[in-house]
Design a protein around this motif. Structure first.
Motif, short mmCIF file in Angstrom:
data_model
loop_
_atom_site.label_atom_id
_atom_site.label_comp_id
_atom_site.label_asym_id
_atom_site.label_seq_id
_atom_site.Cartn_x
_atom_site.Cartn_y
_atom_site.Cartn_z
N LEU B 40 0.83 -1.21 0.00
CA LEU B 40 0.00 0.00 0.00
C LEU B 40 0.87 1.26 0.00
O LEU B 40 0.51 2.27 -0.58
CB LEU B 40 -0.92 0.01 1.24
N ALA B 41 2.04 1.15 0.65
CA ALA B 41 2.96 2.30 0.69
C ALA B 41 3.81 2.35 -0.57
O ALA B 41 4.80 3.07 -0.63
CB ALA B 41 3.84 2.21 1.93
N GLY B 42 3.46 1.56 -1.58
CA GLY B 42 4.17 1.57 -2.84
C GLY B 42 5.58 1.00 -2.73
O GLY B 42 6.47 1.40 -3.48
N GLY B 43 5.80 0.07 -1.78
CA GLY B 43 7.13 -0.52 -1.61
C GLY B 43 8.15 0.47 -1.09
O GLY B 43 9.34 0.30 -1.29
N HIS B 44 7.69 1.54 -0.42
CA HIS B 44 8.61 2.53 0.14
C HIS B 44 9.58 1.85 1.11
O HIS B 44 9.15 1.06 1.95
CB HIS B 44 7.83 3.62 0.85
N PRO B 45 10.89 2.14 0.99
CA PRO B 45 11.88 1.39 1.78
C PRO B 45 11.73 1.52 3.29
O PRO B 45 12.08 0.60 4.02
CB PRO B 45 13.21 1.98 1.32
N ILE B 46 11.17 2.63 3.76
CA ILE B 46 11.02 2.79 5.21
C ILE B 46 9.99 1.79 5.74
O ILE B 46 10.11 1.30 6.86
CB ILE B 46 10.57 4.24 5.55
N VAL B 47 8.99 1.48 4.92
CA VAL B 47 7.95 0.54 5.34
C VAL B 47 8.47 -0.86 5.04
O VAL B 47 8.00 -1.54 4.14
CB VAL B 47 6.63 0.82 4.60
N ASN B 48 9.45 -1.29 5.82
CA ASN B 48 10.08 -2.60 5.60
C ASN B 48 9.26 -3.68 6.28
O ASN B 48 9.03 -3.63 7.49
CB ASN B 48 11.51 -2.56 6.14
N PRO B 49 8.78 -4.69 5.51
CA PRO B 49 7.91 -5.70 6.10
C PRO B 49 8.55 -6.48 7.25
O PRO B 49 7.86 -6.85 8.21
CB PRO B 49 7.57 -6.63 4.94
N VAL B 50 9.86 -6.73 7.17
CA VAL B 50 10.53 -7.47 8.25
C VAL B 50 10.48 -6.65 9.54
O VAL B 50 10.12 -7.15 10.61
CB VAL B 50 12.00 -7.77 7.87
N LEU B 51 10.84 -5.36 9.41
CA LEU B 51 10.86 -4.48 10.58
C LEU B 51 9.46 -4.34 11.20
O LEU B 51 9.28 -4.47 12.41
CB LEU B 51 11.41 -3.11 10.16
N ALA B 175 18.56 -2.78 4.34
CA ALA B 175 17.34 -2.93 3.54
C ALA B 175 16.57 -1.62 3.47
O ALA B 175 15.95 -1.30 2.46
CB ALA B 175 16.46 -4.02 4.13
N VAL B 176 16.65 -0.82 4.56
CA VAL B 176 15.91 0.44 4.58
C VAL B 176 16.66 1.53 3.81
O VAL B 176 16.05 2.30 3.06
CB VAL B 176 15.64 0.88 6.04
N ILE B 177 18.00 1.59 3.94
CA ILE B 177 18.71 2.74 3.33
C ILE B 177 19.17 2.48 1.90
O ILE B 177 19.51 3.43 1.20
CB ILE B 177 19.91 3.23 4.18
N VAL B 178 19.19 1.22 1.44
CA VAL B 178 19.81 0.96 0.14
C VAL B 178 19.11 1.71 -1.01
O VAL B 178 19.79 2.35 -1.83
CB VAL B 178 19.95 -0.56 -0.16
N THR B 179 17.79 1.69 -1.04
CA THR B 179 17.09 2.33 -2.16
C THR B 179 17.31 3.85 -2.21
O THR B 179 17.75 4.37 -3.23
CB THR B 179 15.60 1.97 -2.14
N PRO B 180 17.05 4.58 -1.11
CA PRO B 180 17.30 6.03 -1.18
C PRO B 180 18.76 6.38 -1.46
O PRO B 180 19.03 7.32 -2.20
CB PRO B 180 16.87 6.55 0.21
N LEU B 181 19.67 5.59 -0.88
CA LEU B 181 21.10 5.86 -1.08
C LEU B 181 21.49 5.69 -2.55
O LEU B 181 22.16 6.55 -3.14
CB LEU B 181 21.91 4.91 -0.20
N MET B 182 21.06 4.57 -3.16
CA MET B 182 21.42 4.31 -4.55
C MET B 182 20.75 5.31 -5.49
O MET B 182 21.35 5.74 -6.48
CB MET B 182 21.00 2.89 -4.96
#
Lengths: 127, 244
Positions: B40-51, B175-182
């Motif tokens: 629902l959050a569009g796969g936003h990295p902060i909304v990590n399913p594991v966390l 897992a949370v920072i990789v997408t925004p960082l890249m």
């Protein structure tokens, strides 16, 4: 599904047996990966005559099912971890900073080296 | 004063809380819900399913006064699947073999630089922040997947509990920072992104990579496996050099 799961378990078992039997410092499942890739390669070579017909192999279906929910498998260990953070006491902030800092540095350095070499290879291939 | 009704409820709770069924169901249910929220959050990295799942389950365990041991009775069936799931990476590796073969030089270079950086940088930062030797040792194998990090901890005489804590925390961080960082770095090569995610943040980074792209997942899984092997060989040497 059952057949695919059996193949995955079988290769894990083979990997554990090889790792422990030979006293290798590499974990069993990692050896299992190597053996599975080798088996898939041999199978592909064998079946080259017959055109790639039919759907995915049972082991592919099982593997995709597991990998699609890979995150789930870390939840039990993660719950154990989340309950023990207080062991760090007042050092939580320093530990967090070291951990986040090092993870960011590792990501940036790794991706930079990968891209640099990859660009170098492309350039020398283009010449 | 207890009514028969509440007594029956209590009996039911005693049955459920001691049977593996309850916590197995809760674990899978929490993760499916977390995945739904992440979608629902569009796969936003902060909304990590594991966390998200870990937080939700920790809250439930606290509210019900359940200890980790009873929880793990049920959750161990999920935990067990880590082994076969590691083997399953072989399928994704084989499927993407043409890509991997094409990138064999970048893979080797990124591994040989990335693995020592993962280990060295955390040890040096920990020292700079004045952390003691116990914590520094346990931080060293942080980028390696938990089961193998524990083997390394044994070898370098680090505390296994802390080692597991740091490895999981690193996995979630990566897992949370990789997408925004890249994205900030403008890297669009999914092979390179996936490889970095798997090397820096092992299985949880790999799970994130599979969430984004199948080839990225294959490279992440490969990086995780290679880094585990190299760090196991490297960590004792690095620590012998750095730790008094």
């Amino acid at each position: 599904m059952l057949q695919g799961l059996f193949v995955l378990l079988l290769f894990q078992l083979l990997g554990e047996t090889v790792a422990r039997g030979l006293g290798l410092p590499v974990p069993g499942p990692v050896i299992g990966v190597v053996l599975l890739v080798a088996a898939l390669a041999i199978r592909a070579r064998w079946r080259r005559g017959e055109a790639a017909k039919g759907g995915p192999l049972p082991v592919e279906t099982a593997a995709d099912g597991l990998l699609r929910h890979l995150g789930l498998l870390f939840v039990p260990a993660g719950v154990g971890v989340a309950q023990s953070y207080h062991a760090l006491g007042g050092q939580l902030l320093a530990v967090g900073a070291a951990l986040v800092g090092s993870t960011a540095i590792t990501l940036v350095v790794t991706v930079a080296v990968f891209r640099l070499v990859s660009r170098g290879v492309e350039r020398s291939a283009g010449r | 004063m207890t009514t028969p009704q509440s007594e029956r409820f209590f009996e039911l709770w005693v049955f459920l809380s001691t049977s593996p069924l309850l916590w197995l169901t809760v674990t899978i249910g929490a993760f499916l819900t977390a995945q739904r929220i992440a979608a629902l959050a569009g796969g936003h990295p902060i909304v990590n399913p594991v966390l998200l799942s870990i937080i939700a389950i920790v809250v439930v365990l606290k509210l019900t006064g359940t200890d980790y041991r009873s929880y793990f009775e049920g959750a161990q069936f999920v935990h067990f699947a880590l082994g076969p799931a590691t083997v399953a990476l072989g399928v994704s590796l084989f499927r993407n073999r043409a890509l991997v073969r094409h990138d064999v030089l970048p893979i080797a270079a990124a591994l040989l630089v990335g693995a020592p950086v993962a280990c060295l940088s955390v040890v040096l930062l920990a020292r700079a922040f004045g952390l003691g030797p116990d914590i520094t040792l346990a931080l060293a194998p942080k980028s390696v997947t938990v089961s193998i990090a524990l083997g390394i901890a044994n070898e370098i005489h680090a505390d296994p509990g802390l080692t597991a804590v740091f490895a999981i925390a690193t996995g979630i961080t990566g897992a949370v920072i990789v997408t925004p960082l890249m994205n900030a770095l403008g890297i669009r090569d999914y092979a390179a992104r996936g490889f970095a995610a798997g090397l820096a943040s092992h299985g949880i980074g790999t799970a994130r990579a599979f969430q984004v792209d199948d080839a990225a997942g294959a490279f992440a899984g490969l990086a995780m496996a290679l880094n585990a092997v190299l760090t196991a060989l490297l960590a004792p040497v690095v620590l012998a050099l750095l730790m008094p």
